[in-house]
Design an enzyme around this catalytic site. Structure first.
Site, PDB file in Angstrom:
ATOM      1  N   CYS A   2      17.710   0.003  -5.916  1.00 23.50           N
ATOM      2  CA  CYS A   2      18.897   0.589  -5.314  1.00 23.50           C
ATOM      3  C   CYS A   2      18.960   2.083  -5.608  1.00 23.50           C
ATOM      4  O   CYS A   2      18.348   2.579  -6.543  1.00 23.50           O
ATOM      5  CB  CYS A   2      20.152  -0.095  -5.828  1.00 23.50           C
ATOM      6  SG  CYS A   2      20.116  -1.891  -5.628  1.00 23.50           S
ATOM      7  N   ARG A  27      15.109   3.416  -1.114  1.00 26.22           N
ATOM      8  CA  ARG A  27      15.240   2.495  -2.239  1.00 26.22           C
ATOM      9  C   ARG A  27      15.932   1.194  -1.857  1.00 26.22           C
ATOM     10  O   ARG A  27      15.936   0.238  -2.641  1.00 26.22           O
ATOM     11  CB  ARG A  27      16.033   3.162  -3.371  1.00 26.22           C
ATOM     12  CG  ARG A  27      15.267   4.231  -4.118  1.00 26.22           C
ATOM     13  CD  ARG A  27      16.144   4.873  -5.181  1.00 26.22           C
ATOM     14  NE  ARG A  27      15.362   5.755  -6.041  1.00 26.22           N
ATOM     15  CZ  ARG A  27      14.807   5.391  -7.188  1.00 26.22           C
ATOM     16  NH1 ARG A  27      14.945   4.159  -7.618  1.00 26.22           N
ATOM     17  NH2 ARG A  27      14.126   6.249  -7.902  1.00 26.22           N
ATOM     18  N   TRP A  74      19.416  -2.643  -2.342  1.00 25.85           N
ATOM     19  CA  TRP A  74      18.396  -3.640  -2.029  1.00 25.85           C
ATOM     20  C   TRP A  74      18.841  -4.914  -2.727  1.00 25.85           C
ATOM     21  O   TRP A  74      18.951  -4.959  -3.953  1.00 25.85           O
ATOM     22  CB  TRP A  74      17.025  -3.202  -2.540  1.00 25.85           C
ATOM     23  CG  TRP A  74      15.923  -4.136  -2.157  1.00 25.85           C
ATOM     24  CD1 TRP A  74      15.258  -4.189  -0.966  1.00 25.85           C
ATOM     25  CD2 TRP A  74      15.341  -5.158  -2.985  1.00 25.85           C
ATOM     26  NE1 TRP A  74      14.306  -5.183  -1.007  1.00 25.85           N
ATOM     27  CE2 TRP A  74      14.330  -5.799  -2.224  1.00 25.85           C
ATOM     28  CE3 TRP A  74      15.582  -5.600  -4.279  1.00 25.85           C
ATOM     29  CZ2 TRP A  74      13.566  -6.841  -2.727  1.00 25.85           C
ATOM     30  CZ3 TRP A  74      14.827  -6.647  -4.784  1.00 25.85           C
ATOM     31  CH2 TRP A  74      13.826  -7.247  -4.004  1.00 25.85           C
ATOM     32  N   ASN A  98      21.829  -0.241 -10.488  1.00 20.69           N
ATOM     33  CA  ASN A  98      20.466  -0.506 -10.035  1.00 20.69           C
ATOM     34  C   ASN A  98      19.774  -1.306 -11.121  1.00 20.69           C
ATOM     35  O   ASN A  98      19.797  -0.929 -12.290  1.00 20.69           O
ATOM     36  CB  ASN A  98      19.713   0.800  -9.783  1.00 20.69           C
ATOM     37  CG  ASN A  98      18.246   0.566  -9.435  1.00 20.69           C
ATOM     38  OD1 ASN A  98      17.894  -0.452  -8.854  1.00 20.69           O
ATOM     39  ND2 ASN A  98      17.397   1.509  -9.800  1.00 20.69           N
ATOM     40  N   GLY A  99      19.161  -2.423 -10.756  1.00 18.81           N
ATOM     41  CA  GLY A  99      18.472  -3.257 -11.726  1.00 18.81           C
ATOM     42  C   GLY A  99      18.961  -4.688 -11.655  1.00 18.81           C
ATOM     43  O   GLY A  99      19.572  -5.106 -10.669  1.00 18.81           O
ATOM     44  N   GLU A 481      -5.271  -4.728   1.844  1.00 20.18           N
ATOM     45  CA  GLU A 481      -4.293  -3.711   2.204  1.00 20.18           C
ATOM     46  C   GLU A 481      -3.948  -3.754   3.689  1.00 20.18           C
ATOM     47  O   GLU A 481      -2.785  -3.604   4.082  1.00 20.18           O
ATOM     48  CB  GLU A 481      -4.832  -2.328   1.812  1.00 20.18           C
ATOM     49  CG  GLU A 481      -4.029  -1.139   2.332  1.00 20.18           C
ATOM     50  CD  GLU A 481      -2.605  -1.058   1.813  1.00 20.18           C
ATOM     51  OE1 GLU A 481      -1.856  -0.202   2.301  1.00 20.18           O
ATOM     52  OE2 GLU A 481      -2.220  -1.857   0.921  1.00 20.18           O
ATOM     53  N   LYS A 485      -0.203  -4.353   5.153  1.00 23.12           N
ATOM     54  CA  LYS A 485       0.465  -3.441   6.087  1.00 23.12           C
ATOM     55  C   LYS A 485       0.993  -4.199   7.301  1.00 23.12           C
ATOM     56  O   LYS A 485       2.116  -3.971   7.751  1.00 23.12           O
ATOM     57  CB  LYS A 485      -0.494  -2.344   6.547  1.00 23.12           C
ATOM     58  CG  LYS A 485      -0.715  -1.252   5.561  1.00 23.12           C
ATOM     59  CD  LYS A 485       0.522  -0.379   5.403  1.00 23.12           C
ATOM     60  CE  LYS A 485       0.523   0.300   4.061  1.00 23.12           C
ATOM     61  NZ  LYS A 485       0.811  -0.556   2.926  1.00 23.12           N
ATOM     62  N   GLU A 488       3.989  -6.339   6.317  1.00 23.14           N
ATOM     63  CA  GLU A 488       5.165  -5.553   5.935  1.00 23.14           C
ATOM     64  C   GLU A 488       5.978  -5.106   7.140  1.00 23.14           C
ATOM     65  O   GLU A 488       7.213  -5.179   7.115  1.00 23.14           O
ATOM     66  CB  GLU A 488       4.734  -4.303   5.158  1.00 23.14           C
ATOM     67  CG  GLU A 488       4.353  -4.549   3.715  1.00 23.14           C
ATOM     68  CD  GLU A 488       3.968  -3.257   3.027  1.00 23.14           C
ATOM     69  OE1 GLU A 488       4.497  -2.979   1.949  1.00 23.14           O
ATOM     70  OE2 GLU A 488       3.122  -2.514   3.574  1.00 23.14           O
ATOM     71  N   HIS A 504     -15.692 -20.753   2.269  1.00 20.87           N
ATOM     72  CA  HIS A 504     -15.199 -21.638   1.220  1.00 20.87           C
ATOM     73  C   HIS A 504     -13.752 -22.068   1.456  1.00 20.87           C
ATOM     74  O   HIS A 504     -13.018 -22.317   0.505  1.00 20.87           O
ATOM     75  CB  HIS A 504     -15.332 -20.958  -0.146  1.00 20.87           C
ATOM     76  CG  HIS A 504     -16.750 -20.699  -0.543  1.00 20.87           C
ATOM     77  ND1 HIS A 504     -17.626 -21.709  -0.882  1.00 20.87           N
ATOM     78  CD2 HIS A 504     -17.466 -19.542  -0.618  1.00 20.87           C
ATOM     79  CE1 HIS A 504     -18.803 -21.194  -1.167  1.00 20.87           C
ATOM     80  NE2 HIS A 504     -18.742 -19.882  -1.012  1.00 20.87           N
ATOM     81  N   LYS A 603      11.391   0.858  -1.112  1.00 16.68           N
ATOM     82  CA  LYS A 603      10.266   1.711  -1.469  1.00 16.68           C
ATOM     83  C   LYS A 603       9.961   1.700  -2.963  1.00 16.68           C
ATOM     84  O   LYS A 603       8.829   1.547  -3.377  1.00 16.68           O
ATOM     85  CB  LYS A 603      10.570   3.138  -1.017  1.00 16.68           C
ATOM     86  CG  LYS A 603       9.410   4.096  -1.181  1.00 16.68           C
ATOM     87  CD  LYS A 603       8.358   3.833  -0.155  1.00 16.68           C
ATOM     88  CE  LYS A 603       7.224   4.838  -0.232  1.00 16.68           C
ATOM     89  NZ  LYS A 603       6.123   4.440   0.648  1.00 16.68           N
TER      90      LYS A 603
END
Length: 608
Positions: A2, A27, A74, A98-99, A481, A485, A488, A504, A603
């Site tokens: 946040c 955030r 968030w 925040n937390g 990655e 992406k 996301e 496999h 973020k």
């Protein structure tokens, strides 16, 4: 996660708090709110959704007051709603947090038994009621705040304002970052220097356990034992200008196109083009590399994949024993660290909670800690023994692009340094690798000229429900990655695999509706990767091959291909990051998703 802003000001603060929150929306953007003191009483405006909705509320119901706090959220506890939006308040105090407060249930039960009424589902609201309970016992605001935070377990940064206490702003920090801003007639609290840049460039960072008491422009900081503490006031380089899109439709597009420039800036910090050689920086790095028996790398998300690429470089160039792990796992393992070992931590924000905790544990175990970070004033940068900065500049898009390639740039230079320090790279090899790295920005700019072709392929990928990525060696982390992406920002299910592992199990997923994106530069593993690609195609797989001109030509017929400039195999991870970024971007555009602020994400991940 946040974003927090607090101002003890000399004029109405709600409009400037709103603008500061815009700088922190990366955030979190599930909900937002502002509280101020109006005639000594607490007034709030809150809204679910992005800041634009809070702005609309403020247009209809303006908020005056010279002392205030603001928050962009968030969600951790409770869905995004007005009731769960911060600030949380009683008649006597308002807080933003925040937390995560891990013991909030027991505190809530205790306070409920005393008659406190809770309005939200959040863990944060308990802090407001705990402070109020202390105020009801006759404590001063300062004493009530200190006693309350002493009972909180977990991670937090908190800012508070109090009824009938104009100009009083109290903050506390444990685990989550909180900065104090200084000015002649005002003082500020913020999640980072970027939030405070429009007000001041004089910033101090609270340490764990600190409580700060701001009375108008007067700032007093106390440590976890309630002793006066002097925290260094630094002049920050954070720009006061709100970053714009520079003519692009999204920040992500702008940041993809900034990569030739920012990678060039990062390489310039580590490489002397006159050699070209790696700069022998006076930070003790070469001595650590000489003596360490093992390097442990840890990070989260995209930064973890950068660390995975680094592993291949350090093993090949420095002949180093390597351990790579996700920070959220490493911090809870009974890790056996070697004597004289070194541990490398990668983070864009420098505030990633799991990565910071893993760094602290490594320090306890006697490891020399090294940080690759994009924010020089961050917690990880301040606590590491050696800092390897990146120069990506502010990255606003939640899905990391330029920060990733700048991390790779720093790690590539670090890999060369390891080879030189440990005697495994001679002067000629060092010059060849450094020269290849210095060509990277040019190759990136050349590749971006193909954007229109990648756009069309991204639109085709957008039609899929599932997508698989595969690669070998350093291209395996790029496959991971690329899948991340796509997940996301387009919300398409995607997975990355080591190409040799397809047979496999994952090959059972192959059919004509599943695109397979094969990352296969023409290097020593090319033939193996193409063999795995042929196994996929034999099962009806729809292959999009990413390779150089020779690799595309030798692979034979495929559904589609993207041709990347021919380069030294050493730098292919930096260059091949661009096509997977662009594919995800254009798939997301075709799907109509919010590219810069995808659902459920934020973020800077400052919670576990």
């Amino acid at each position: 996660m946040c974003g927090i802003v607090g101002i003890a000001g000399t004029k109405d603060v709600a409009p400037v708090i709103l603008e500061a929150l815009r700088r922190l929306e990366y955030r979190g953007y599930d909900s937002a709110g502002i509280a101020t003191l109006v005639g000594g009483a607490i007034e709030r405006r809150r809204s679910p959704g992005k800041l634009s909705r809070l702005d609309a509320v403020l247009q209809k119901q303006p908020l005056s007051g010279h002392t205030g706090i603001g928050h962009t959220r968030w969600a951790t506890h409770g869905a995004p709603s007005e009731a769960n939006a911060h600030p949380h308040a009683t008649a006597r105090v308002a807080i933003v947090h925040n937390g995560i407060i891990e013991n909030f249930r027991e505190l809530r039960d205790e306070l409920t038994a005393k008659g406190h009424k809770f309005e939200s589902q959040t863990d944060s609201e308990v802090a407001a009621h705990l402070i109020t309970d202390n105020l009801d016992k006759g404590m001063t605001p300062e004493a009530a705040a200190k006693a309350a935070v002493a009972r909180l377990t977990g991670a937090y940064s908190i800012a508070m304002i109090f009824k009938d206490h104009e100009g009083l702003l109290i903050g506390a920090r444990k685990g989550a970052p909180l900065a104090v801003g200084y000015a002649a007639s005002e003082a500020y609290l913020g999640s980072d220097a970027f939030a405070l840049a429009p007000f001041t460039n004089k910033v101090a960072y609270l340490e764990d356990g600190d409580v700060v008491v701001i009375d108008k422009a007067q700032v007093s900081i106390f440590d976890e034992k309630d002793r006066p503490a002097n925290r260094e006031v630094k002049t920050t380089a954070a720009s006061a200008a709100l970053v714009d899109k520079a003519g692009h439709s999204h920040f992500m597009a702008k940041e993809i196109h900034e990569q030739p420039e920012v990678v060039g800036h990062t390489l310039a910090h580590y490489l002397d083009p006159a050699g070209p050689v790696v700069r022998r920086q006076d930070n003790g790095l070469f001595e650590v590399l000489k003596k360490t028996p093992r390097l442990t790398i840890s990070a989260c998300g995209t930064a973890y994949y950068a660390g995975m690429v680094g592993k291949y470089w350090f093993e090949k160039l420095g002949r180093m024993s390597m351990q790579v792990d996700v920070a959220s796992e490493l911090r809870y393992r009974d890790m056996v660290y070697p004597e004289d070992g070194a541990a490398l931590f990668v983070s864009q924000s420098g505030e990633t909670a799991d990565t910071l905790a893993a760094l602290r544990e490594a320090k306890k175990q006697g490891q020399t800690t090294i940080a690759v970070v994009n924010v020089a004033e961050s917690s990880i940068a301040r606590e590491a023994d050696i800092v390897l900065p990146t120069y990506a500049g502010p990255e606003i898009g939640v899905a990391s692009t330029k920060a990733f390639t700048c991390q790779l740039s720093a790690l590539a230079c670090f890999g060369i340094a390891a080879g030189v320090a440990r005697g495994h790279l001679d002067a000629a090899a060092e010059k060849r690798l450094c020269a290849a790295l210095l060509e990277t920005p040019r190759h990136m700019a050349e590749f971006l000229k193909q954007e229109e072709k990648v756009k069309l392929l991204g639109e085709e990928i957008a039609k899929a429900r599932d997508v698989l990525y595969m690669g070998r060696g350093p291209s395996f982390p790029l496959a991971l990655e690329g899948a991340l992406k796509l997940k996301e920002i387009s919300y398409i299910h995607a997975e990355g695999y080591a190409a040799g592992e397809m047979k496999h199990g994952p090959i059972a997923l192959i059919d004509e509706d599943v695109p397979i994106i094969v990352i296969a530069p023409h290097d020593e593993l090319y033939e193996k990767t193409i063999s795995n690609m042929q196994e996929v195609m034999a099962r009806g797989g729809k292959v999009l091959l990413i390779s150089d001109a020779r690799g595309v030509a030798e692979a034979g017929p495929v559904w589609a291909s993207i041709t990347v400039p021919d380069t030294d195999p050493f730098i292919t991870p930096l260059l091949y990051a661009l096509p997977v970024q662009l594919l995800a971007y254009y798939a997301a555009l075709a799907k109509g998703t919010d590219v810069d602020q995808p659902r459920n994400l934020a973020k800077s991940v400052t919670v576990e």
